[in-house]
Design a protein around this motif. Structure first.
Motif, PDB file in Angstrom:
ATOM      1  N   ALA A 182      36.378 -45.005 -66.085  1.00 19.32           N
ATOM      2  CA  ALA A 182      37.441 -45.690 -66.818  1.00 19.32           C
ATOM      3  C   ALA A 182      38.757 -45.643 -66.049  1.00 19.32           C
ATOM      4  O   ALA A 182      39.493 -46.642 -65.984  1.00 19.32           O
ATOM      5  CB  ALA A 182      37.618 -45.055 -68.194  1.00 19.32           C
ATOM      6  N   GLY A 183      39.073 -44.494 -65.451  1.00 19.81           N
ATOM      7  CA  GLY A 183      40.300 -44.368 -64.679  1.00 19.81           C
ATOM      8  C   GLY A 183      40.302 -45.275 -63.459  1.00 19.81           C
ATOM      9  O   GLY A 183      41.332 -45.864 -63.097  1.00 19.81           O
ATOM     10  N   THR A 184      39.144 -45.403 -62.819  1.00 18.52           N
ATOM     11  CA  THR A 184      39.026 -46.274 -61.651  1.00 18.52           C
ATOM     12  C   THR A 184      39.272 -47.732 -62.030  1.00 18.52           C
ATOM     13  O   THR A 184      40.008 -48.458 -61.345  1.00 18.52           O
ATOM     14  CB  THR A 184      37.631 -46.129 -61.018  1.00 18.52           C
ATOM     15  N   VAL A 185      38.661 -48.162 -63.116  1.00 14.73           N
ATOM     16  CA  VAL A 185      38.842 -49.541 -63.581  1.00 14.73           C
ATOM     17  C   VAL A 185      40.299 -49.784 -63.985  1.00 14.73           C
ATOM     18  O   VAL A 185      40.887 -50.830 -63.659  1.00 14.73           O
ATOM     19  CB  VAL A 185      37.897 -49.831 -64.769  1.00 14.73           C
ATOM     20  N   MET A 190      45.620 -52.292 -62.854  1.00 13.76           N
ATOM     21  CA  MET A 190      47.075 -52.183 -62.737  1.00 13.76           C
ATOM     22  C   MET A 190      47.607 -52.807 -61.458  1.00 13.76           C
ATOM     23  O   MET A 190      48.788 -53.131 -61.362  1.00 13.76           O
ATOM     24  CB  MET A 190      47.490 -50.716 -62.825  1.00 13.76           C
ATOM     25  N   SER A 191      46.751 -52.993 -60.462  1.00 14.13           N
ATOM     26  CA  SER A 191      47.205 -53.621 -59.218  1.00 14.13           C
ATOM     27  C   SER A 191      47.590 -55.081 -59.444  1.00 14.13           C
ATOM     28  O   SER A 191      48.260 -55.684 -58.607  1.00 14.13           O
ATOM     29  CB  SER A 191      46.111 -53.537 -58.147  1.00 14.13           C
ATOM     30  N   MET A 192      47.173 -55.640 -60.569  1.00 13.46           N
ATOM     31  CA  MET A 192      47.461 -57.045 -60.876  1.00 13.46           C
ATOM     32  C   MET A 192      48.756 -57.209 -61.679  1.00 13.46           C
ATOM     33  O   MET A 192      49.109 -58.321 -62.071  1.00 13.46           O
ATOM     34  CB  MET A 192      46.293 -57.649 -61.663  1.00 13.46           C
ATOM     35  N   LEU A 193      49.464 -56.116 -61.909  1.00 16.96           N
ATOM     36  CA  LEU A 193      50.713 -56.187 -62.665  1.00 16.96           C
ATOM     37  C   LEU A 193      51.713 -57.074 -61.910  1.00 16.96           C
ATOM     38  O   LEU A 193      52.002 -56.825 -60.744  1.00 16.96           O
ATOM     39  CB  LEU A 193      51.296 -54.785 -62.847  1.00 16.96           C
ATOM     40  N   GLY A 197      54.759 -55.318 -56.570  1.00 16.93           N
ATOM     41  CA  GLY A 197      54.620 -54.982 -55.158  1.00 16.93           C
ATOM     42  C   GLY A 197      53.598 -53.887 -54.966  1.00 16.93           C
ATOM     43  O   GLY A 197      53.752 -53.013 -54.106  1.00 16.93           O
ATOM     44  N   ALA A 198      52.552 -53.911 -55.788  1.00 14.70           N
ATOM     45  CA  ALA A 198      51.556 -52.842 -55.800  1.00 14.70           C
ATOM     46  C   ALA A 198      50.652 -52.899 -54.577  1.00 14.70           C
ATOM     47  O   ALA A 198      50.532 -53.947 -53.932  1.00 14.70           O
ATOM     48  CB  ALA A 198      50.713 -52.943 -57.067  1.00 14.70           C
ATOM     49  N   PRO A 199      50.016 -51.791 -54.248  1.00 18.90           N
ATOM     50  CA  PRO A 199      49.022 -51.807 -53.183  1.00 18.90           C
ATOM     51  C   PRO A 199      47.837 -52.701 -53.559  1.00 18.90           C
ATOM     52  O   PRO A 199      47.808 -53.303 -54.628  1.00 18.90           O
ATOM     53  CB  PRO A 199      48.593 -50.337 -53.094  1.00 18.90           C
ATOM     54  N   SER A 200      46.842 -52.753 -52.678  1.00 20.02           N
ATOM     55  CA  SER A 200      45.673 -53.587 -52.927  1.00 20.02           C
ATOM     56  C   SER A 200      44.875 -53.086 -54.117  1.00 20.02           C
ATOM     57  O   SER A 200      45.033 -51.938 -54.563  1.00 20.02           O
ATOM     58  CB  SER A 200      44.771 -53.596 -51.690  1.00 20.02           C
ATOM     59  N   LEU A 201      44.001 -53.952 -54.590  1.00 22.31           N
ATOM     60  CA  LEU A 201      43.138 -53.592 -55.716  1.00 22.31           C
ATOM     61  C   LEU A 201      42.315 -52.351 -55.396  1.00 22.31           C
ATOM     62  O   LEU A 201      42.198 -51.441 -56.230  1.00 22.31           O
ATOM     63  CB  LEU A 201      42.236 -54.772 -56.072  1.00 22.31           C
ATOM     64  N   TRP A 202      41.744 -52.290 -54.190  1.00 22.74           N
ATOM     65  CA  TRP A 202      40.906 -51.155 -53.839  1.00 22.74           C
ATOM     66  C   TRP A 202      41.711 -49.868 -53.721  1.00 22.74           C
ATOM     67  O   TRP A 202      41.244 -48.801 -54.103  1.00 22.74           O
ATOM     68  CB  TRP A 202      40.147 -51.433 -52.530  1.00 22.74           C
ATOM     69  N   TRP A 203      42.924 -49.996 -53.198  1.00 27.02           N
ATOM     70  CA  TRP A 203      43.781 -48.814 -53.087  1.00 27.02           C
ATOM     71  C   TRP A 203      44.153 -48.297 -54.473  1.00 27.02           C
ATOM     72  O   TRP A 203      44.122 -47.097 -54.736  1.00 27.02           O
ATOM     73  CB  TRP A 203      45.043 -49.191 -52.311  1.00 27.02           C
ATOM     74  N   SER A 204      44.494 -49.204 -55.377  1.00 28.96           N
ATOM     75  CA  SER A 204      44.838 -48.810 -56.745  1.00 28.96           C
ATOM     76  C   SER A 204      43.630 -48.211 -57.467  1.00 28.96           C
ATOM     77  O   SER A 204      43.768 -47.270 -58.255  1.00 28.96           O
ATOM     78  CB  SER A 204      45.361 -50.012 -57.532  1.00 28.96           C
ATOM     79  N   ALA A 205      42.442 -48.768 -57.203  1.00 24.81           N
ATOM     80  CA  ALA A 205      41.229 -48.231 -57.824  1.00 24.81           C
ATOM     81  C   ALA A 205      40.968 -46.807 -57.353  1.00 24.81           C
ATOM     82  O   ALA A 205      40.621 -45.922 -58.155  1.00 24.81           O
ATOM     83  CB  ALA A 205      40.032 -49.116 -57.490  1.00 24.81           C
ATOM     84  N   LEU A 206      41.157 -46.553 -56.042  1.00 23.64           N
ATOM     85  CA  LEU A 206      40.956 -45.208 -55.512  1.00 23.64           C
ATOM     86  C   LEU A 206      41.972 -44.232 -56.091  1.00 23.64           C
ATOM     87  O   LEU A 206      41.633 -43.098 -56.456  1.00 23.64           O
ATOM     88  CB  LEU A 206      41.070 -45.240 -53.987  1.00 23.64           C
TER      89      LEU A 206
END
Length: 272
Positions: A182-185, A190-193, A197-206
């Motif tokens: 759940a935390g990963t998802v 949140m990277s789509m906020l 200026g968020a990092p990439s989707l994969w970086w945010s997932a990690l």
């Protein structure tokens, strides 16, 4: 089963009231989030003092509370480095004061550090009123809440081997794995906020995965602390959750991990 349903109902009702207030304060940012953090530090200092120094908790509350308020105020006014230095200094003074009263020097000093680290890092993460600051703090909330809720639901439904029965007999490996997922998802989402200026989707997932693991570790750690002090809950201010410390124990650990993630992002050329 009826008890679990009632507990889930209380948790849900508390979350419905508290979550919008927390998000609204984060959205306002600036002095507003600092004021909320200072109020939280007062409540957390009280709960910690009553839990760790039952007979002489009032003077310890004063020492721990003042150290926390000073560290948060200085972080807001001048920045993270000065806030951290003052926090460590305040922890030392609180410990010396506790020893002069015949109480545990270690418990008083640790209370300042335990609550102080996430408090000053939270102010640093929010970064005034910036959109990036809103992303980092909202990510922390989203990951922590998602991990907590899903871990509770999966653990209650699936059950299975216990995660750490000595200190937290109700937590299971199934719940832990569900919380990680759940935390990963939540981190990826949140990277789509917009505008963060968020990092990439994969970086945010990690980062979401790491923060979820930290959040559940924080929950376990507080269970161990309560077992050490011989209490069931840190307080009784929030229905279904006990004290404020019972509610934010995971968030406190997750904040440290997300702050480390932001520091790495900045080091490698990110703008946040």
């Amino acid at each position: 089963m009826a008890l679990k349903v009632r507990e889930m109902g209380l948790r849900a009702a508390s979350a419905i009231v508290l979550a919008p207030l927390a998000v609204f304060a984060v959205w306002l940012g600036g002095v507003w989030i600092t004021a909320v953090m200072m109020a939280a530090c007062v409540l957390l200092a009280m709960e910690w003092s009553r839990m760790s120094a039952r007979e002489g908790w009032k003077p310890i509350f004063g020492a721990v509370g003042l150290a926390l308020l000073a560290a948060v105020a200085v972080t807001h006014a001048t920045g993270l480095s000065a806030g951290l230095v003052l926090m460590v200094f305040g922890a030392a003074l609180a410990g010396i004061f506790a020893r002069s009263r015949g109480l545990s020097m270690t418990d008083a000093a640790y209370g300042v550090l335990y609550i102080g680290w996430p408090a000053v890092l939270f102010i640093w993460l929010r970064d005034g009123n910036s959109a990036a600051g809103f992303y980092w703090v909202t990510l922390t909330f989203a990951v922590t809440w998602s991990a907590d809720i899903v871990a509770f639901l999966v653990g209650s439904t699936v059950g299975g081997p216990k995660l750490w029965p000595r200190y937290s007999p109700n937590k299971t490996w199934s719940g832990f794995l569900g919380g990680l997922a759940a935390g990963t998802v939540a981190g990826a989402a949140m990277s789509m906020l917009p505008g963060a200026g968020a990092p990439s989707l994969w970086w945010s997932a990690l980062l979401g995965l790491a923060a979820a693991a930290a959040a559940m570790a924080g929950d376990l750690w507080e269970s161990a602390l309560k077992r050490r002090f011989g209490v069931k809950d840190a307080g009784a201010i929030i229905p279904g959750h006990g004290g404020l410390l019972d509610r934010v124990d995971g968030l406190m650990f997750a904040i440290v991990v997300v702050a480390a993630g932001r520091a790495l992002f900045l080091h490698f050329g990110g703008v946040a």
